[in-house]
Design an enzyme around this catalytic site. Structure first.
Site, PDB file in Angstrom:
ATOM      1  N   GLU A 141       0.446  -0.968   0.424  1.00 19.52           N
ATOM      2  CA  GLU A 141       0.523  -0.088  -0.068  1.00 19.52           C
ATOM      3  C   GLU A 141       1.012   1.085   0.057  1.00 19.52           C
ATOM      4  O   GLU A 141       1.861   1.348  -0.102  1.00 19.52           O
ATOM      5  CB  GLU A 141      -0.801  -0.164   1.131  1.00 19.52           C
ATOM      6  N   GLY A 143       1.225   3.454   2.381  1.00 20.27           N
ATOM      7  CA  GLY A 143       2.452   4.176   3.427  1.00 20.27           C
ATOM      8  C   GLY A 143       2.753   2.093   4.352  1.00 20.27           C
ATOM      9  O   GLY A 143       3.385   1.982   4.940  1.00 20.27           O
ATOM     10  N   ALA A 144       2.501   1.759   3.469  1.00 15.58           N
ATOM     11  CA  ALA A 144       3.484  -0.079   3.422  1.00 15.58           C
ATOM     12  C   ALA A 144       3.798  -1.009   2.688  1.00 15.58           C
ATOM     13  O   ALA A 144       3.083  -1.065   1.891  1.00 15.58           O
ATOM     14  CB  ALA A 144       2.726  -0.957   3.934  1.00 15.58           C
ATOM     15  N   SER A 146       8.359  -2.229   2.324  1.00 18.72           N
ATOM     16  CA  SER A 146       9.056  -3.284   2.764  1.00 18.72           C
ATOM     17  C   SER A 146       8.354  -3.681   4.249  1.00 18.72           C
ATOM     18  O   SER A 146       8.185  -4.612   4.727  1.00 18.72           O
ATOM     19  CB  SER A 146      10.725  -2.648   3.594  1.00 18.72           C
ATOM     20  N   ASP A 270       9.870 -16.090   0.432  1.00 17.38           N
ATOM     21  CA  ASP A 270      11.133 -16.966   0.591  1.00 17.38           C
ATOM     22  C   ASP A 270      11.318 -18.373  -0.440  1.00 17.38           C
ATOM     23  O   ASP A 270      12.573 -17.898  -1.078  1.00 17.38           O
ATOM     24  CB  ASP A 270      11.134 -18.560   2.059  1.00 17.38           C
ATOM     25  N   ILE A 370      30.716   1.545 -19.904  1.00 20.87           N
ATOM     26  CA  ILE A 370      31.432   1.299 -21.242  1.00 20.87           C
ATOM     27  C   ILE A 370      31.225   1.115 -22.953  1.00 20.87           C
ATOM     28  O   ILE A 370      31.572   1.374 -23.776  1.00 20.87           O
ATOM     29  CB  ILE A 370      31.703  -0.238 -21.087  1.00 20.87           C
ATOM     30  N   GLU A 396      10.043  -7.817  -4.068  1.00 20.17           N
ATOM     31  CA  GLU A 396      10.477  -8.717  -3.649  1.00 20.17           C
ATOM     32  C   GLU A 396      11.294  -9.161  -2.010  1.00 20.17           C
ATOM     33  O   GLU A 396      12.241  -9.873  -2.947  1.00 20.17           O
ATOM     34  CB  GLU A 396       9.894 -10.048  -4.119  1.00 20.17           C
ATOM     35  N   THR A 398      13.415  -5.665  -1.048  1.00 25.58           N
ATOM     36  CA  THR A 398      14.713  -4.628  -1.119  1.00 25.58           C
ATOM     37  C   THR A 398      15.861  -5.527  -0.798  1.00 25.58           C
ATOM     38  O   THR A 398      16.107  -6.042   0.053  1.00 25.58           O
ATOM     39  CB  THR A 398      14.550  -3.014  -1.388  1.00 25.58           C
ATOM     40  N   GLN A 400      18.308  -3.710   0.649  1.00 21.83           N
ATOM     41  CA  GLN A 400      18.099  -4.034   2.603  1.00 21.83           C
ATOM     42  C   GLN A 400      17.582  -4.410   3.749  1.00 21.83           C
ATOM     43  O   GLN A 400      17.819  -5.082   4.561  1.00 21.83           O
ATOM     44  CB  GLN A 400      17.564  -2.258   2.502  1.00 21.83           C
TER      45      GLN A 400
END
Lengths: 419, 365
Positions: A141, A143-144, A146, A270, A370, A396, A398, A400
């Site tokens: 959402e 506000g939600a 991670s 997972d 390059i 799925e 980050t 972090q």
């Protein structure tokens, strides 16, 4: 079995087939759909669907394992390994188009991870029907992200009709449009929408709900305009008093002391983390191979075997990228090999995603650098892969979040001890 | 098929090596580094595990078959204890393994048993040269055929135990090819420096400069006999071994700093509970795994005789050297000021860490 790195024969054969598919059906369309965002690649979707049906598969899903060989000897299971190899090969073609592959995707994975046997039967059979069919997962959402235990979408039971009533706003639903909108060419899809049945219960109150395509009260409000993977639709959804049958809830209808609902959502991730990592490896390989081709065309050889001191800067970069790419792929292979062999792989799965997220962004960025003007130009696909690759380090989990998961695993910390 | 499980036999060997690393090498490492000396009983205990002996067939006095995968597993375990100790224990392999891989039948008969039938003895090899752009495939030390002999000229650096070695396998440039020559310490023109090499680390490993001035070696002592040999499998085996050692040292630094971070408090919590530290550890662990798998794959390809084993081993060694530098540097960083004090081992591992880029030639699987 002793340590071995021979790719299983069925995987090698599949990779060969998918190379052709990637060239003929994906690469040839990459640029067009990148420049025509929100157009649906129908011919690709229909081709892939019939091809997968012809092969007897129900889309990309790990097969039943452990078939006996001719000698009667039991073969080790390779379902997830096969899946990872397929995804890598397809994403070498085009990551965005890989997301347009018909099938259950994350929606079906959620049902698979958190559904009852009856639910699995009811919701998962449709993907092998005549028309290509999609399913999606909707958790994020505004506000939600991670912190997906912070979702505010509510599910309330209507005691009179015995239905769930859903209200909320969802964003970033991959394939949401194709899963929900009733296109004539598509079968009936669904979206697994995560909502809370008790806002005071935090993650304990989270449940997935199977919301069938076309459900009244549910609207696709927007398709996002993105940096890359543009051919893959990313939907925003609003749910206003959307009614869902009682038995469409994944997991228990009451709030218990455990967090099985949330864990169901997390279990989906997972299982899929090494697969997302595989997708990143595919893009990175595409970019690195293209760079090597261009260098060879221009008479630049990479002299493997020389000490660093004798290498040119380009050679060093290419060699470093080879190291990154190979090791990222091996980490994916190990994580899915563990999944196939029923070994706990939370650490390896997350490490593979950390690594692949790093590797595919670094490689695609370096390749564009390059190649100079050739890399930056839209004449070639390098700049597109640069844009496509970045999402690998975001969705799925980050980079972090996956570092947090890895850190908690190696330190033996709970979420409370290491926030 | 893919598989990531060592065999039972390999696991038993790893356990034995692991015990030796933890109980013998690690406790002795600091003092050995400070005094610049390894206790001989450490060497004989390491020798008794029988890594080299188990890689040599019975026909030559050993009791097994060489496996690079097994070698990689064992070297990582041992280097987890101490790098200098590991390189010292394995020095005789520098002489014996190339003979096993590329030697003529007569050379195998003559030398292999000699090495493995006794206690640990200083048989060694000389590959590295003292030049910033040292390249194992483009040596400055030369060999030239004169009648029935090769004449060797040049200077070798970082040669372990050269002072006491009965034989040194000297690598030299013969018409653009790197070739090994078995040189007896009695040879005229062979001069081992009196002073030991003084390096940033590996103080416990006695390394010497070896000077060759018109050293005459009979044709029969060219590795592989008069026809010579292919250097590639030897170089690949060295690179794979170096990668494994780098993984072992990095893993030691990772484990030590991880345990420290779980104990050390700052601002009312363990520092491992801070993302700044936790993320460093997560990345260290991830990169160790990446290098380990590359080393395993390269070793497996070497065992299988795959054509790309050469490139794989090169990439594995290069990647592991970078990884070891990154991981050991962070280990010191996590310990902060304490990491800089020689009381903790992390600063030594960081000094080891920088070396893997130039240690090719000091270990072989």
């Amino acid at each position: 079995m002793p340590i071995e790195f021979e790719p299983p024969k069925p995987i090698v054969q599949t990779q060969l087939v998918l190379k052709t598919v990637a060239d003929e059906m994906m690469r040839s369309r990459s640029r067009y759909f990148d420049e025509h965002e929100h157009e649906i690649p129908w011919d690709y979707i229909e081709f892939m669907h019939s091809a997968m049906r012809a092969m007897g598969g129900n889309g990309l899903a790990p097969r039943e394992n452990g078939k006996k060989s001719e000698e009667g000897e039991k073969r080790p299971p390779i379902g997830y390994q096969m899946l990872a190899a397929q995804i890598e090969a397809l994403c070498w073609g085009d990551v965005g188009m890989y997301h347009c592959l018909p099938g259950g995707g994350l929606g079906a994975a959620a049902v698979f991870a958190a559904g009852t046997p009856e639910q699995k039967e009811k919701f998962l059979a449709r993907f092998n029907e005549e028309k290509p069919t999609f399913a999606a997962m909707s958790i994020t959402e505004a506000g939600a992200g991670s912190d997906n235990s912070a979702i505010r979408t509510r599910a309330v039971m209507d005691e009179t009709t015995h239905e769930w009533v859903l209200n909320g706003e969802k964003i970033f639903v991959t394939g949401g449009d194709k899963s929900f909108t009733e296109y004539e060419k598509l079968g009936e899809g669904f979206i697994v929408v995560w909502a809370t049945i008790d806002p005071t219960a935090g993650r304990k109150g989270m449940r997935g709900f199977v919301v069938e395509g076309g459900t009244p009260g549910v609207k696709i409000t927007r398709l996002e305009q993105k940096m890359g993977i543009r051919v893959s639709d990313t939907a925003a959804i609003s749910l206003v008093d959307a009614r869902v049958p009682f038995d469409h809830i994944l997991g228990s209808a009451t709030v218990e002391k455990d967090t099985s609902g949330f864990k169901g959502a997390m279990a989906t991730f997972d299982a899929t983390r090494p697969l997302v990592a595989a997708s990143g490896v595919g893009v990175a390989r595409a970019a690195l191979e293209f760079l090597k081709e261009k260098l060879a065309e221009n008479g630049v050889q990479i002299r493997y075997g020389l000490p660093r001191q004798k290498l040119t800067s380009i050679e060093r970069d290419v060699i470093d990228m080879d190291i990154m790419l190979k090791s990222a792929w091996l980490m994916v292979v190990k994580a899915v090999w563990m999944a196939d062999n029923k070994k706990e792989n939370v650490l390896e799965a997350s490490m593979s995603k950390v690594k692949a997220g790093d590797v595919c962004t670094k490689i695609t960025q370096k390749v564009v650098e390059i190649l100079g003007p050739l890399g930056y130009s839209r004449e070639f696909l390098a700049e597109k892969w640069f844009r496509d690759a970045k999402i690998t380090d975001i969705y799925e989990g980050t980079g972090q979040i996956n570092r947090l998961v890895v850190a908690r695993q190696i330190l033996g910390y709970s979420g409370k001890e290491l926030r | 098929m893919y598989s990531f499980e060592p065999t039972e036999e390999q696991q038993m060997l790893m356990d034995a090596v692991g015990k030796y690393a933890a109980n013998d090498l690690r406790p002795a490492a600091r003092e050995a580094e400070e005094r610049g000396e390894l206790l001989h009983k450490l060497l004989s205990r390491g020798w008794e595990i029988g890594l080299l002996q188990a890689s040599i067939p019975e026909a030559y006095g050993g009791f097994g078959e060489r496996s690079a995968v097994t070698g990689v597993l064992a070297i990582e375990e041992m280097a987890f204890g101490d790098l200098a100790g590991t390189l010292a224990v394995l020095t005789p392999s520098l002489f014996a393994t190339p003979i096993l891989l590329a030697g003529s039948e007569e050379q195998k008969q003559e030398y292999l048993q000699k090495v493995i039938e006794r206690e640990w003895s200083p048989f060694t090899a000389a590959l590295i040269e003292y030049a910033f752009d040292f390249d194992p495939n483009d040596l400055k030390t030369t060999a030239a055929l004169q009648g029935e002999e090769y004449v060797l000229n040049g200077e070798k650096a970082f040669v372990p135990f050269a002072k006491d070695a009965e034989y040194i396998l000297v690598y030299a440039n013969l018409d653009g090819q790197t070739q090994g020559f078995i040189v007896s310490k009695e040879s005229t023109g062979l001069m081992v420096s009196d002073e030991r090499e003084k390096l940033m680390s590996l103080n416990a490993l006695p390394l010497y400069r070896v000077h060759l001035e018109d050293v005459r070696v009979p044709v029969s002592q060219r590795l592989g006999g008069p026809e010579g040999h292919d250097f590639e499998p030897i170089l690949v085996s060295m690179r794979v071994a170096t990668a494994a050692a780098a993984v072992g040292v990095a893993n030691a630094a990772f484990e030590y700093s991880k345990n420290y971070a779980r104990e050390r408090e700052a601002f009312g919590v363990k520092i491992a509970q801070k993302q700044a530290i936790a993320f460093m550890l997560a990345e260290m662990r991830t990169e160790i795994e990446a290098s380990r798998l590359l080393a395993w794959e390269a070793a497996w390809k070497l065992d299988q005789g795959k054509e790309d084993a050469f490139t794989e081993a090169y990439l594995a060694a290069m990647g592991a050297a970078d990884m070891a530098m990154m991981v050991t540097d962070r280990a010191v960083q996590i310990l902060g000021g304490h990491g800089y004090i020689r009381e903790h081992p992390v600063e030594m591992w960081m000094r080891n860490g920088r070396g893997f880029a130039m240690f090719i030639g000091l270990a072989i699987v």
